[in-house]
Design a protein around this motif. Sequence first.
Motif, PDB file in Angstrom:
ATOM      1  N   GLU A 191       0.831  -1.209   0.000  1.00 23.09           N
ATOM      2  CA  GLU A 191       0.000   0.000   0.000  1.00 23.09           C
ATOM      3  C   GLU A 191       0.870   1.264   0.000  1.00 23.09           C
ATOM      4  OE1 GLU A 191      -0.326  -2.549   1.978  1.00 23.09           O
ATOM      5  OE2 GLU A 191      -2.420  -3.134   2.283  1.00 23.09           O
ATOM      6  N   PHE A 192       1.964   1.234   0.795  1.00 21.78           N
ATOM      7  CA  PHE A 192       2.862   2.395   0.864  1.00 21.78           C
ATOM      8  C   PHE A 192       3.467   2.678  -0.517  1.00 21.78           C
ATOM      9  CE2 PHE A 192       7.426   3.614   1.462  1.00 21.78           C
ATOM     10  CZ  PHE A 192       7.193   4.946   1.735  1.00 21.78           C
ATOM     11  N   GLN A 193       3.964   1.630  -1.160  1.00 21.96           N
ATOM     12  CA  GLN A 193       4.591   1.816  -2.471  1.00 21.96           C
ATOM     13  C   GLN A 193       3.587   2.333  -3.503  1.00 21.96           C
ATOM     14  OE1 GLN A 193       6.558  -1.808  -3.602  1.00 21.96           O
ATOM     15  NE2 GLN A 193       8.197  -1.573  -2.090  1.00 21.96           N
ATOM     16  N   ASP A 194       2.364   1.824  -3.439  1.00 18.62           N
ATOM     17  CA  ASP A 194       1.334   2.257  -4.381  1.00 18.62           C
ATOM     18  C   ASP A 194       0.995   3.738  -4.183  1.00 18.62           C
ATOM     19  OD1 ASP A 194      -0.590   1.433  -6.483  1.00 18.62           O
ATOM     20  OD2 ASP A 194      -2.074   2.024  -4.973  1.00 18.62           O
ATOM     21  N   ALA A 195       0.883   4.151  -2.903  1.00 16.15           N
ATOM     22  CA  ALA A 195       0.559   5.553  -2.592  1.00 16.15           C
ATOM     23  C   ALA A 195       1.668   6.484  -3.076  1.00 16.15           C
ATOM     24  CB  ALA A 195       0.341   5.712  -1.085  1.00 16.15           C
ATOM     25  N   VAL A 196       2.928   6.082  -2.898  1.00 10.36           N
ATOM     26  CA  VAL A 196       4.058   6.917  -3.329  1.00 10.36           C
ATOM     27  C   VAL A 196       4.087   7.030  -4.855  1.00 10.36           C
ATOM     28  CG1 VAL A 196       6.580   7.058  -3.438  1.00 10.36           C
ATOM     29  CG2 VAL A 196       5.459   6.526  -1.271  1.00 10.36           C
ATOM     30  N   ARG A 197       3.824   5.919  -5.545  1.00 11.20           N
ATOM     31  CA  ARG A 197       3.812   5.957  -7.020  1.00 11.20           C
ATOM     32  C   ARG A 197       2.750   6.939  -7.530  1.00 11.20           C
ATOM     33  NH1 ARG A 197       4.134   0.126  -6.705  1.00 11.20           N
ATOM     34  NH2 ARG A 197       6.293  -0.556  -7.017  1.00 11.20           N
ATOM     35  N   ARG A 198       1.599   6.973  -6.838  1.00 11.52           N
ATOM     36  CA  ARG A 198       0.533   7.888  -7.257  1.00 11.52           C
ATOM     37  C   ARG A 198       0.905   9.347  -6.965  1.00 11.52           C
ATOM     38  NH1 ARG A 198      -4.422   5.721  -8.291  1.00 11.52           N
ATOM     39  NH2 ARG A 198      -4.674   3.481  -7.973  1.00 11.52           N
ATOM     40  N   ALA A 199       1.676   9.566  -5.894  1.00 13.62           N
ATOM     41  CA  ALA A 199       2.022  10.939  -5.481  1.00 13.62           C
ATOM     42  C   ALA A 199       3.192  11.512  -6.277  1.00 13.62           C
ATOM     43  CB  ALA A 199       2.353  10.959  -3.989  1.00 13.62           C
ATOM     44  N   VAL A 200       3.973  10.650  -6.934  1.00 18.14           N
ATOM     45  CA  VAL A 200       5.149  11.114  -7.682  1.00 18.14           C
ATOM     46  C   VAL A 200       4.809  11.073  -9.175  1.00 18.14           C
ATOM     47  CG1 VAL A 200       7.586  10.701  -8.188  1.00 18.14           C
ATOM     48  CG2 VAL A 200       6.694  10.253  -5.884  1.00 18.14           C
ATOM     49  N   PRO A 201       4.759  12.235  -9.849  1.00 12.82           N
ATOM     50  CA  PRO A 201       4.377  12.260 -11.275  1.00 12.82           C
ATOM     51  C   PRO A 201       5.403  11.553 -12.164  1.00 12.82           C
ATOM     52  CG  PRO A 201       4.393  14.472 -10.299  1.00 12.82           C
ATOM     53  CD  PRO A 201       5.047  13.564  -9.324  1.00 12.82           C
ATOM     54  N   ASP A 202       5.001  11.244 -13.373  1.00  8.23           N
ATOM     55  CA  ASP A 202       5.926  10.647 -14.350  1.00  8.23           C
ATOM     56  C   ASP A 202       7.083  11.602 -14.612  1.00  8.23           C
ATOM     57  OD1 ASP A 202       4.372   8.444 -14.560  1.00  8.23           O
ATOM     58  OD2 ASP A 202       3.291   9.092 -16.374  1.00  8.23           O
ATOM     59  N   GLY A 203       8.257  11.033 -14.768  1.00 12.65           N
ATOM     60  CA  GLY A 203       9.436  11.854 -15.026  1.00 12.65           C
ATOM     61  C   GLY A 203      10.057  12.422 -13.773  1.00 12.65           C
TER      62      GLY A 203
END
Length: 662
Positions: free
Chosen positions: A581-593
Motif C-alpha cells: 500500500e505504501f509503495q502504491d501511494a508513493v507511485r501515485r504521489a510522484v508524477p511521471d518523469g
Amino acid sequence: MSLPPEKASELKQIIHQQLVKMDVHGRIREVLAETIREELAPEHQQLSTEDLIKALRQRGIIDDVMKELKFVTDVNEKERTSAPKPSTHFVDREPPVLQKTNIDPTRRYLYLQVLGGKAFLEHLQEPEPLPGQICSTFTLCLHFRNQRFRSKPVPCACEPDFHDGFLLEVHKDSLGDGSKMVDATTMLSICDPVHMVLIKTDTFGETTLVASYFLEWRSVLAAENGITNVAVELLGVGTESKVSVGILNIRLEMYPQLSKTLSPEITNTQFALERQKTAEKERLFLVYAKQWWREYLQIRPTHNVRLVKIFAQDENGVNRPVCSYIRPLRAGRLLDTPRQAARFVSVLGYERAPVIGGGGGKQEQWCTLLAFLCRNKGDCEDHANLLCSLLLGFGLEAFVCVGTKAKGVPHTWVMTCGTDGTITFWESLTGHRYIHRPINPDDLPLVEQPKPLYPYRTIGCIFNHQKFLGNCQPSDAVEVCVFHLHDESKWKPMSGEAIKSVCSPGTTSSVPPFPPLCASTIDAAVTSNELELQLRILVSEHRKDLGLSTVWDDHLSYLLSPALAAYELERTTSISAGNEEFQDAVRRAVPDGHTFKGFPIHFVYRNARRAFATCLRSPFCEEIICCRGDQVRLAVRVRVFTYPESACAVWIMFACKYRSVL
C-alpha cells in the motif's frame, strides 16, 4: 483562561508562600486528626474528600485562605478578548500531580516529606538560574511496597529546594485481616525499606544516576508522637560509592497516629537481629560458592578463564549474588507479549558504566531495577536482567547468559528454553531473536553444518532467579554448546536451596524488592508533531546556508506514516506488513518523469538537533536534505512510539521528489 508558563509558575509560588505563611498544612493536619478522632472512631467508615472539605469550611480555614488571596479582574481586558479559539491538542508538560487521595482511616500510612537538601558540594559554584532559563535539575524517585513516586524537578544547587510529600501505604491486605488496623509491633516486622534514587537531568535531557539509598523508615515507630526527622547522607555510585554527594532532610510521620509507640531498644534489637540473620545467610552462601568454584575448577584447569559470574556489584558497590538481580516481573496491561517486552527493553538507552581515567577497562556496575528504570538507560547487564525478568513473568523458562562477543568482549544476553527443546537467544540491546542450532564437531566434514547468525562467541554460565549453571563442556564456544541443562556432565548446577536462601523475595535479606513498571507520560502525537516541526526548521536553515530554497510537500509527508508504522511493527513482531500500500501511494504521489528518494532512521531519544546531526552523517540522507534539481519537494515524517517508563522509539523519514533532468 490560559497563562504563560512563567506567569503560572509565579502564581503557584505566591499561593504556596501564602499557604506556608498561614501554616495551612498544619491546620489541615489538625482538622484531619480531629475529624478521624471525633467522627470516625465509632463506625470506622471511609473518610471522603468531601468530608474533609466540609470540616475545613466549618472551621473557617477555607474562608481565611480566600480572604488572604486577593484576585483583581480587569474588566477592559475581558472586553478586548476575542472569540475563544477552538481547543487543540493540549498536553500538561508537568509530570502528573496527584490531585486528591482518599485516605482510608482503617489503614496505616507513612507520610514522608523531603524538606530540602544541603552540602551538594559539586554544585557549590552553580549560579542561581534566571526565571525561564533551562537548567540542570534533580529528581527524587521513591519505591515502597509496590508503590512508586517521583518528586517535582528542582534546579541543581548546593542546597536543592526539595519540598515534596509522599503518602506511602504501609498496611496491605496480604498482611492479614484487611479490616484490622495494624499496630506498631506488626509494622516492625515489615522490613521493606524505602528505596530512594536521585537522578540528575542536564540541559540536553541526558540523565545521570547521582545516588541510590535504602531508607530504614521503622525508626518512626519508636518516635514520640509518631514523628521523626532524619538527615540522610547520600553516597555516590560506582567508583564514587564511598564519597558523599549531599544530605537530604526527611520528616517521617505515621497516619493515623499510633496509640502506642515502641521503645527505641525494641526497634534497635529488631534491626540488629535482621542484620545478623542476613549476614549469616550471606556468609553461608559465600562459603558454599567458594566450595562450588573449587569443584568447578577441578573438572578442567581451563575453567578458570571462563566467564562464570557468581557475584556482581550494584550501583552502591555492594556485592550481590547474580541470581538476586532476576525476579519474575509482570507488566500488567503495559506489555502484551514477550516480543513487545523485548522491544521495550531495547529502546531503553544503552550506556556503559562511567570510568574515571583511561586504561580501557570496563567498570562493573549492575544496577538495581529502580535505578535502571528511573535513569532510563544502563549497561547490557541491566537490559538482560530486565528482559529475563519480563520473560519469566510471561511464563517462559528464561536465563541470562554470560559470555563474550567478537574479539572477546564480555557480554550478557537472554536465552529461553522451549518445551520442545528449542533454544532461542534474545539480544536485549536490539530486541533481535536467534534460534540456536548447535554444530556437532564429531560430524564428518561433508555433513553440512548450520551457520550461526548470532554475534555470541563463548558462554561461561547461565542463571535466573532459581538456578545457576556453569558451563563444563569441553569447549565454551556457543556454536558447539549443547543446552541439556539437566545433564550435569555439561552444566554444573548450584544448589537451589542455597540460591533461595539469599535470593528469594520476602525473606530477610539485602535483596531490594522489584518496583512495578509505570505507564508512559509521553503524548505520542504531540511529541511527534514537535519533533517534526523542529526538523523542518533545521532542514530549512541547513538548505538556506547552502543557498537552496525549501518547499515542503505536506501530502507526501503524510504518506510516509504507514512506512514508519510498518518498521516499528516489524521490530516488535518480526512481521513485515503494509509495504504494498505504501509503495502504491508513493507511485501515485510522484508524477511521471520525477524521482522519489526516502531515508528512514530510528532513534531512542527525542532530541531533534542531535538526531539531525546524526542523519547528516549518512551520505544517503544528506543527498535528500541537500537535494538540487527542478521542482524539488521535500517531506519529513516523525512517528514516536511510546513504551512503559516513558521509553520511546522515534522513527524519522526524510524524502524528496524532483524532476529528473538528464
